[in-house]
Design a protein around this motif. Structure first.
Motif, mmCIF file in Angstrom:
data_model
loop_
_atom_site.group_PDB
_atom_site.id
_atom_site.type_symbol
_atom_site.label_atom_id
_atom_site.label_comp_id
_atom_site.label_asym_id
_atom_site.label_seq_id
_atom_site.Cartn_x
_atom_site.Cartn_y
_atom_site.Cartn_z
ATOM 1 N N LYS A 152 0.831 -1.203 0.000
ATOM 2 C CA LYS A 152 0.000 0.000 0.000
ATOM 3 C C LYS A 152 0.868 1.256 0.000
ATOM 4 O O LYS A 152 0.582 2.210 -0.713
ATOM 5 N N GLN A 153 1.933 1.249 0.796
ATOM 6 C CA GLN A 153 2.833 2.411 0.854
ATOM 7 C C GLN A 153 3.523 2.620 -0.490
ATOM 8 O O GLN A 153 3.689 3.755 -0.939
ATOM 9 N N MET A 154 3.945 1.531 -1.115
ATOM 10 C CA MET A 154 4.602 1.633 -2.427
ATOM 11 C C MET A 154 3.636 2.207 -3.463
ATOM 12 O O MET A 154 3.993 3.092 -4.236
ATOM 13 N N LEU A 155 2.414 1.717 -3.474
ATOM 14 C CA LEU A 155 1.412 2.204 -4.419
ATOM 15 C C LEU A 155 1.106 3.680 -4.170
ATOM 16 O O LEU A 155 1.030 4.475 -5.108
ATOM 17 N N LYS A 156 0.971 4.030 -2.913
ATOM 18 C CA LYS A 156 0.714 5.428 -2.554
ATOM 19 C C LYS A 156 1.853 6.320 -3.052
ATOM 20 O O LYS A 156 1.617 7.380 -3.631
ATOM 21 N N GLY A 157 3.089 5.877 -2.855
ATOM 22 C CA GLY A 157 4.244 6.637 -3.331
ATOM 23 C C GLY A 157 4.271 6.771 -4.840
ATOM 24 O O GLY A 157 4.592 7.835 -5.388
ATOM 25 N N GLN A 158 3.910 5.698 -5.532
ATOM 26 C CA GLN A 158 3.888 5.738 -6.998
ATOM 27 C C GLN A 158 2.821 6.699 -7.501
ATOM 28 O O GLN A 158 3.044 7.454 -8.448
ATOM 29 N N ILE A 159 1.658 6.675 -6.864
ATOM 30 C CA ILE A 159 0.580 7.582 -7.266
ATOM 31 C C ILE A 159 0.983 9.027 -7.022
ATOM 32 O O ILE A 159 0.807 9.901 -7.886
ATOM 33 N N GLN A 160 1.560 9.299 -5.852
ATOM 34 C CA GLN A 160 1.995 10.665 -5.546
ATOM 35 C C GLN A 160 3.067 11.125 -6.529
ATOM 36 O O GLN A 160 3.032 12.256 -6.998
ATOM 37 N N ALA A 161 4.016 10.260 -6.832
ATOM 38 C CA ALA A 161 5.082 10.618 -7.775
ATOM 39 C C ALA A 161 4.507 10.874 -9.164
ATOM 40 O O ALA A 161 4.923 11.816 -9.850
ATOM 41 N N HIS A 162 3.546 10.079 -9.578
ATOM 42 C CA HIS A 162 2.932 10.242 -10.895
ATOM 43 C C HIS A 162 2.250 11.607 -11.003
ATOM 44 O O HIS A 162 2.452 12.339 -11.981
#
Length: 108
Positions: A92-102
């Motif tokens: 979940k943290q990885m996905l959240k980081g990817q979404i924020q970076a995108h």
């Protein structure tokens, strides 16, 4: 073969309980006991025959080793649940980081 193919092959439930018994050295009774204790989850064929994956075989070997060390089944299950939760939280943290970076990169 792609790397993701090997992961899916490892999870395919195609191994009979007799073969699992031979691979692990466990009795059918022990294997069924671990299923009753919610440590292993075989698939069932249309006629009710249990089918296991290579991951299940690895898990059974881990269970057997821990049982030899005196660890109880409820302790094994509790530890696995902790590990699964930690893994889910990490994903979940990885996905959240990817979404924020995108979205951050798209605003620039």
């Amino acid at each position: 073969m792609k790397p993701e193919d090997s992961a899916s092959i490892k999870e395919k439930k195609v191994i009979s309980i007799g073969t699992v018994r031979e691979l692990t050295g466990l009795s059918e009774r022990q294997i069924r006991y671990y299923e009753e204790r919610k440590l292993i989850f075989p698939a069932r064929s249309g006629s009710g025959i249990r089918k296991y994956s290579f991951s299940d075989v690895e898990r059974l070997m881990d269970i057997a080793n821990q049982m030899e060390e005196g660890v109880q089944t409820h302790e094994i299950r509790r530890e696995w649940k902790k590990k699964e939760k930690a893994s889910e939280d990490w994903k979940k943290q990885m996905l959240k980081g990817q979404i924020q970076a995108h979205f951050k990169n798209n605003k620039q």
